[in-house]
Design a protein around this motif. Structure first.
Motif, PDB file in Angstrom:
ATOM      1  N   VAL A   8      38.766  50.170  30.144  1.00 46.49           N
ATOM      2  CA  VAL A   8      39.577  50.027  31.350  1.00 46.49           C
ATOM      3  C   VAL A   8      38.793  50.598  32.526  1.00 46.49           C
ATOM      4  O   VAL A   8      38.191  51.673  32.407  1.00 46.49           O
ATOM      5  N   THR A   9      38.796  49.914  33.639  1.00 45.11           N
ATOM      6  CA  THR A   9      38.160  50.458  34.846  1.00 45.11           C
ATOM      7  C   THR A   9      39.210  51.213  35.630  1.00 45.11           C
ATOM      8  O   THR A   9      40.131  50.614  36.192  1.00 45.11           O
ATOM      9  N   VAL A  10      39.098  52.547  35.609  1.00 45.56           N
ATOM     10  CA  VAL A  10      40.106  53.376  36.260  1.00 45.56           C
ATOM     11  C   VAL A  10      39.530  53.952  37.543  1.00 45.56           C
ATOM     12  O   VAL A  10      38.510  54.642  37.512  1.00 45.56           O
ATOM     13  N   MET A  62      47.491  47.411  38.776  1.00 45.61           N
ATOM     14  CA  MET A  62      46.676  46.803  37.726  1.00 45.61           C
ATOM     15  C   MET A  62      46.165  45.485  38.285  1.00 45.61           C
ATOM     16  O   MET A  62      46.975  44.638  38.692  1.00 45.61           O
ATOM     17  N   ASP A  63      44.841  45.345  38.333  1.00 50.33           N
ATOM     18  CA  ASP A  63      44.245  44.177  38.981  1.00 50.33           C
ATOM     19  C   ASP A  63      44.854  43.954  40.351  1.00 50.33           C
ATOM     20  O   ASP A  63      45.180  42.832  40.734  1.00 50.33           O
ATOM     21  N   GLY A  64      45.036  45.036  41.076  1.00 43.11           N
ATOM     22  CA  GLY A  64      45.485  44.955  42.458  1.00 43.11           C
ATOM     23  C   GLY A  64      46.977  44.777  42.657  1.00 43.11           C
ATOM     24  O   GLY A  64      47.448  44.750  43.786  1.00 43.11           O
ATOM     25  N   ARG A  83      40.815  45.397  32.199  1.00 43.90           N
ATOM     26  CA  ARG A  83      41.426  45.282  33.532  1.00 43.90           C
ATOM     27  C   ARG A  83      41.059  46.465  34.409  1.00 43.90           C
ATOM     28  O   ARG A  83      40.508  47.465  33.956  1.00 43.90           O
ATOM     29  N   ARG A  84      41.441  46.326  35.659  1.00 47.70           N
ATOM     30  CA  ARG A  84      41.197  47.389  36.625  1.00 47.70           C
ATOM     31  C   ARG A  84      42.516  48.112  36.886  1.00 47.70           C
ATOM     32  O   ARG A  84      43.532  47.467  37.167  1.00 47.70           O
ATOM     33  N   ASN A 133      55.983  41.657  39.087  1.00 49.64           N
ATOM     34  CA  ASN A 133      54.547  41.499  38.848  1.00 49.64           C
ATOM     35  C   ASN A 133      54.232  41.423  37.360  1.00 49.64           C
ATOM     36  O   ASN A 133      53.104  41.124  36.978  1.00 49.64           O
ATOM     37  N   ARG A 134      55.191  41.739  36.529  1.00 51.77           N
ATOM     38  CA  ARG A 134      54.987  41.696  35.082  1.00 51.77           C
ATOM     39  C   ARG A 134      55.977  40.753  34.398  1.00 51.77           C
ATOM     40  O   ARG A 134      55.604  39.991  33.528  1.00 51.77           O
TER      41      ARG A 134
END
Lengths: 754, 154, 301
Positions: B5-7, B51-53, B69-70, C117-118
């Motif tokens: 994960v990119t944190v 999460m992903d913006g 994910r980011r 969003n989810r």
């Protein structure tokens, strides 16, 4: 950093075994499964058999004790019976689920009337000081007060109205759930980080229960994620985590889930029978109040509350004769505790609604009726109960009511009978107050004092340490402002230092809206003491008389400066004084002292509210609010306004949304603790910025630091009354039960035929 | 299960059980205590992260779903000592009382201003309605978002 | 007893996690694990249910990695909306807002931005809540659900998607694939109205309406009511009362009255008693009909 954010190496995670029944006796408990999973387990059999009251704000003679850390006779669904601690929360959860308990069920009551008739007593014995008291009819405590000739007063009245009012049982829904992190220390003591409004009372209670010497218990002040009175008392996670930490010899973290927190505390639910009488010229003559408090399964501060309820009542309007009968009744429900206002929101709602009704019957405008009878400057005031009386020295009620009335065009407000159609508008008002602390010129049944320490650092900055909690209302910043003002230093030169019970002297608690009034008073006291020493040392350096020196703030250098005025080259900065004092071994300029306010002056508020009621769905919208407050000198206008904003939202929610109903079949909360069925307003539910006006009256409280009073609770107290009165103005229907939900509104409209 | 994960811009590898929640991975695995547990069931918004913006509730996301994910948290907003304009605005407008809901609100506001740099008050209130505050009555929070929008537009 | 099994801090059970990359893989997993599996779409219903121990799956199947399951496509007959399409995507979709606005309006009032969003349209349906806002909207759009399994695919009209006993007709080895929504005739006005206790709440009552005019007469009208019965449903009697009639206040009021007479709430429902839902459904139906009628008028100008 919040207690629930705090973690320590080797920390264990704890979970509590909660009673699934509203009233039962534990016949057997088998924790072998939990221990085999590697968990440390503590049951009701192993905790100190010390009965206590978790709130140490009142003197012992007013403190009823009926709690144990863990119980073998649970009295409400959710009451802690045992607790486990394990390496991970998941393991702790499995350990918890492996515990087997056999219960013998007992009769349970979910309403005060039923409870008073119940055979199975919820508590058979409770303690008061060293006495063991036998409980009868599940009544925890009572209070009766009469002043003046009430019968005569009612005879003199031309109009008498009596109504029964039922309030809701609200949940604080503070964002941070109750938490304790406890580390056992090698010396047999403990260090505690917890959600608390009082680090010193937490320390004292742990000492009382576990017998650990006071000095070996260190309670550290951490940020608190909201409280509104729910941590005036020491919350159950604290002693439970202490017990687990002592047994496991590891740090333990016990943080409630939201659903557990919802089963942990709630507001006091009250039923009032209120009777007021008035002469046709609009003068009140007498009043009688019968109050039954449904306090849930334990007392936290029911007895002092009985005193406050009558105190709040009689301090709203002048009643030449009044009588009061109050009782606090145990029920098998979540224990009630103080909730912002401590009974004042409830009784103010009832009174403000009855005043409106009385005014209508008398044919007098309800605003004028209030102006005629309110208790204000020069009047006797006993808001904190019969043992705390004082004379009001500052009062902005007239300004609040008159300005508010003008802004909302009060005298041209709608008439309910003239409205038709789907949407109806109404304007209502309510006024109230709250005390600023529980100070008084003589000791009372309430402990109220604080302390602070202040020292002048070598660079002319100051270190300020106090045990008093800041809930985010700007309290400590206000203290810093007070100190900066008194000592002529820039605000940023006053450092607010982190604190714990070892490094601070006693402060009772942040509650009763005493943070600025009382706490600021203590800050001011030590600031003045520091000032004296500054003058003394400066006098030595300047060869002058200490009392003749002038002090001012040099903004450029960012220093306080002491000078012999008019004489050249006779001035010296705080930095120079402190440095010289150090080099010449005079000692450090510092002061530690306690302070008690000799009064608890009311801060006053008034709300003028316009609502729109949708008669097709029963939903009520806030359209416009004008809020006025008299808080003496306004030290922090933005933060004071913030209290009004929050009080309005909370009061709106109290009036229209919140309640924690019980399922009589299983005795549990209907929502099982899950807050998707306990709604509070969202950003979209409240009114637009332009529709809310807040103003402050121009007053000065002689006993307050720089003339200031509190605001925290006054911001909430009159909102329910004003909203209820606005609904009445829109629909022509009065409600005697909170919350006033869309369901009740549609039902009432149907009955009215509208 | 191994995940990456990119944190806050940094790639991190974890070995997690499928039942680990993203919120707990951030708080206990990385000591990023900004995102809070307030209710666990999506009612309060205190656990909001990106999460992903997109603004999401980390208490209802499995850590394994963040694989590849980011994820951005409040701790990633400030640039060293320089606060994000939204953080500044919250402080200046008195939008912080107890502070517990603040990280969640700021992350939601950040997402709003990323999508809509000039939101009206109505739009701000609609976007933020999944975040609960018990202290402020939201008044100064709305003001802070408006002030932040002005700052960002400069 | 449940109180000691709730734990919303964590997920208090263990399960095997699967993230199939194709629909074939997904249905094979469902065939194998069926009863013991739960589908993870947005997670906004599944995860709270696990925390409350309402569901305790041994297998969790995440469908979000399957690309074709999230999409909004327009074809000659109508629209195909993948089950995993996020509510936020539907809310913001220019296509939906132009051609199926009632669906966009329904999506917009679900939860919050974070939830949308989810959360997915498939999840909203398969959670089988009587309050599901997307279900009420899909009812007036005559949507058709496509459900897949190893055995193949089947189509179920939305009116038959709920079994009337709190469940959908999707059996354990099946998965909802997509929804097909026919084009709305030109000039159709629509409206979606919902009331909850706050603006961030499930529906206590919701109503969806589409309405088409021919001159000032009602050419077509569809009315669906949600949260007042085990599943949202079309109030056909009300539609029949309006069809062919001249559009007047009285006609709309009569139609709304009929809606209110068709509620079927359960005794154990705690939100609001039947009386409240009866009255409010009438008000909301009238509001929705009026709005839809206004829309139809504007579109036929």
């Amino acid at each position: 950093m919040f207690a629930s954010d705090f973690s320590l190496p080797t920390m264990l995670h704890a979970r509590v075994l909660k009673s699934p029944y509203p009233h039962a006796r534990v016949k057997s408990i088998d924790v072998l499964g939990a221990e085999e999973l590697g968990a440390t387990v503590v049951t009701f059999k192993e905790i100190p058999q010390v009965r206590y009251c978790p709130r140490l704000v009142s003197v012992p003679s007013a403190t009823y004790k009926d709690w144990l850390v863990l119980t073998g006779k649970p009295k409400y669904v959710g009451e802690p019976i045992a607790a486990v601690a394990a390496e991970t929360e998941e393991l702790a959860q499995r350990a918890l689920e492996s515990i087997e308990v056999e219960y013998e069920r007992l009769e349970a009551a979910f309403d005060a009337e039923d409870s008073m008739g119940m055979k199975d007593l919820i508590h058979e014995e409770i303690e008061l000081e060293d006495e063991v008291l036998k409980v009868e009819k599940n009544i925890g405590c009572t209070l009766e007060i009469t002043e003046g000739d009430v019968e005569e007063g009612f005879r003199e009245a031309d109009v008498i109205i009596e109504r029964t009012y039922r309030t809701n049982r609200r949940y604080h829904n503070q964002l941070e759930t109750k938490t304790a992190v406890v580390r056992p220390e090698p010396d047999g003591g403990v260090t505690i980080w917890s959600t608390t409004q009082t680090i010193h009372n937490s320390r004292l209670l742990i000492h009382d229960i576990f017998g650990i010497p006071v000095g070996k218990i260190r309670v550290v002040k951490v940020a608190l994620g909201g409280s509104f009175g729910s941590s005036i008392h020491v919350n159950p996670p604290v002693p439970i985590a202490v017990a687990l930490a002592l047994k496991s010899r590891r740090p333990v973290r016990l943080s409630y889930t939201r659903e557990e927190d919802h089963h942990d505390h709630c507001s006091y639910q009250m039923v009032f029978k209120l009777r007021l009488g008035a002469k046709e010229d609009g003068t009140l003559t007498a009043g009688h109040l019968d109050a039954v408090l449904d306090i849930g399964a334990h007392q936290i501060q029911a007895y002092p509350l009985l005193g406050c309820v009558v105190g709040w009542w009689v301090s709203l309007y002048k009643l030449p004769a009044k009588s009061y009968v109050g009782k606090a009744v145990y029920t098998n429900k979540v224990p009630s505790c103080a909730f912002r206002g401590y009974g004042n929101p409830q009784i103010t709602w009832a009174v403000e609604t009855l005043m409106d009704e009385l005014a209508e019957k008398l044919g007098i405008d309800s605003l004028d009726f209030r102006l005629k009878n309110y208790i204000g400057e020069g009047d006797l005031f006993w808001g904190q109960g019969p043992t705390v009386k004082s004379i009001i020295q500052s009062c902005g009620v007239e300004e609040i009511l008159q300005r508010g009335a003008e802004m909302i065009d009060w005298y041209n407000r709608p008439k309910p009978e003239e409205q038709t159609g789907r949407y109806r508008r109404g304007i209502g008002m309510g006024r109230g107050y709250h005390t600023s602390s529980a100070g008084a010129p003589v000791p009372s049944s309430i402990v109220d004092f604080g302390g602070a320490s202040l020292k002048l650092n070598e660079d002319g900055t100051l270190d300020y340490v106090t045990a008093l909690m800041d809930h985010g209302c700007g309290t400590l910043e206000a203290h810093a402002k007070i100190i900066a003002e008194e000592l002529f230093v820039p605000l940023e030169k006053v450092n607010i230092i982190s604190a714990d019970t070892s490094t601070t002297i006693y402060d009772v608690c942040t509650h009763a809206s005493r943070g600025v009034y009382s706490g600021g008073g203590a800050a001011l006291k030590v600031a003045k003491q520091v000032e004296e020493k500054i003058r003394e040392y400066a006098a030595r350096m300047l060869d002058a008389y200490p009392h003749a020196l002038k002090i001012y703030c040099d903004e450029e250098r960012g220093q306080g400066v002491v000078t012999a005025e008019g004489i050249e080259d006779r001035s010296v900065t705080y930095e120079e004084i402190a440095t010289t004092a150090r080099h010449k071994n005079w000692g450090m300029i510092a002061s530690v002292d306690s302070y008690r306010q000799p009064s608890c002056p009311p801060h006053f508020t008034g709300y003028f509210v316009e609502v729109e009621v949708d008669t097709w769905t029963g939903k009520v919208r806030l359209e416009r609010v004008i809020a006025g407050a008299d808080i003496g000198t306004v030290i922090n206008p933005d933060l004071a306004a913030g209290q009004i904003h929050g009080g309005l939202a909370m009061g709106w929610s109290m009036t229209t949304l919140e309640d924690t109903p019980y399922d009589p079949l299983d005795g549990d909360l209907k929502n099982r603790g899950f807050i998707n069925n306990y709604k509070i307003p969202s950003t979209q539910d409240l009114l637009d910025l332009n529709d809310l006006t807040v103003f402050f009256a121009d007053t000065y409280e002689p006993t307050g630091p720089f003339g200031a009073k509190g605001i925290g609770e006054g911001a909430l107290n009159p909102v329910a009354g004003s909203v209820a009165n606005a609904i009445q103005n829109a629909l022509g229907i009065r409600f005697y039960e909170l919350p006033i939900t869309p369901i009740k509104i549609l039902k009432a409209l149907e009955q009215k035929g509208g | 299960m191994n995940i990456e994960v990119t944190v806050n811009g940094q790639r991190r590898r974890f070995d997690v059980e499928p039942n680990t929640l993203l919120l707990n991975l951030l708080r206990d695995g990385l000591y990023l205590k900004g995102a809070k547990y307030g209710c666990g069931i999506g009612e309060c918004g205190a656990c909001t992260v990106h999460m992903d913006g997109e603004a999401v509730l980390s208490c209802m996301i499995l850590a394994v779903e963040a694989d590849g994910r980011r994820v951005d948290t409040i701790e990633g907003l400030a640039d060293g000592d320089e606060l994000d304009p939204i953080q500044e605005a919250f402080i200046e407008e008195g939008a912080i009382q107890c502070g517990f809901c603040t990280p969640g609100f700021i992350m939601t506001a950040r997402a709003l201003l990323n999508e809509n740099p000039d939101p009206s008050e109505v739009e701000i209130r609609e976007y933020l309605k999944g975040n609960m505050c018990r202290c402020t009555g939201y008044v100064n929070i709305v003001r802070a978002v408006q002030a932040a929008a002005r700052k960002l537009r400069k | 007893m449940e109180i000691n099994r709730f734990n919303s801090h964590i997920i208090p059970i263990r399960f095997d996690y699967h993230a199939p990359k194709s629909l074939e893989e997904a249905v094979r997993l469902l065939e194998e694990y069926g009863e013991e599996a739960q589908i993870l779409a947005g997670g906004t219903d599944l995860i709270p249910k696990i925390k409350q121990r309402i569901l305790e799956p041994k297998h969790v199947i995440n469908l979000k990695v399957i690309p074709e399951l999230a999409c909004i496509k327009e074809t000659s007959d109508g629209f195909k909306i993948g089950a995993l399409t996020k509510l936020r995507t539907i809310e913001l979709s220019p296509l939906i807002n132009e051609k199926l606005p009632v669906l966009g309006e329904a999506a917009r009032v679900i939860g919050s931005v974070q939830i949308r969003n989810r959360g997915t349209i498939g999840g909203n349906l398969c959670n089988a809540s009587p309050c599901a806002d997307m279900a009420t909207a899909l009812m007036v759009l005559d949507a058709i659900a496509r459900v897949d399994s190893v055995e193949g695919t089947r189509e179920v009209p939305i009116g038959k998607f709920f079994d009337g006993r709190g469940q959908t007709i999707v059996v354990p080895n099946e998965v909802l694939h997509e929804l097909t929504v026919p084009h709305l005739p030109e000039g159709t006005g629509s409206a979606f109205v919902k009331v909850g206790w706050t603006t961030f709440d499930i529906a206590t009552v919701n109503v969806a309406v589409t309405l088409k005019l021919d001159d000032e007469k009602v050419a077509d009208c569809r009315i669906a009511l949600g949260a007042c019965s085990p599943a949202p449903f079309r109030v056909r009697r009300s539609e029949e009362a309006l069809k062919g009639k001249k559009l007047t206040d009285e006609a709309l009021e009569e139609a709304a009255q009929i809606v209110s007479e068709h509620i079927e709430p359960r005794e154990r429902w705690r939100r609001a008693p039947p009386e409240y839902r009866r009255k409010t459904s009438k008000g909301l139906a009238l509001e929705a009909l009026t709005e839809a009628a206004g829309g139809a008028r504007r579109l036929t100008k």
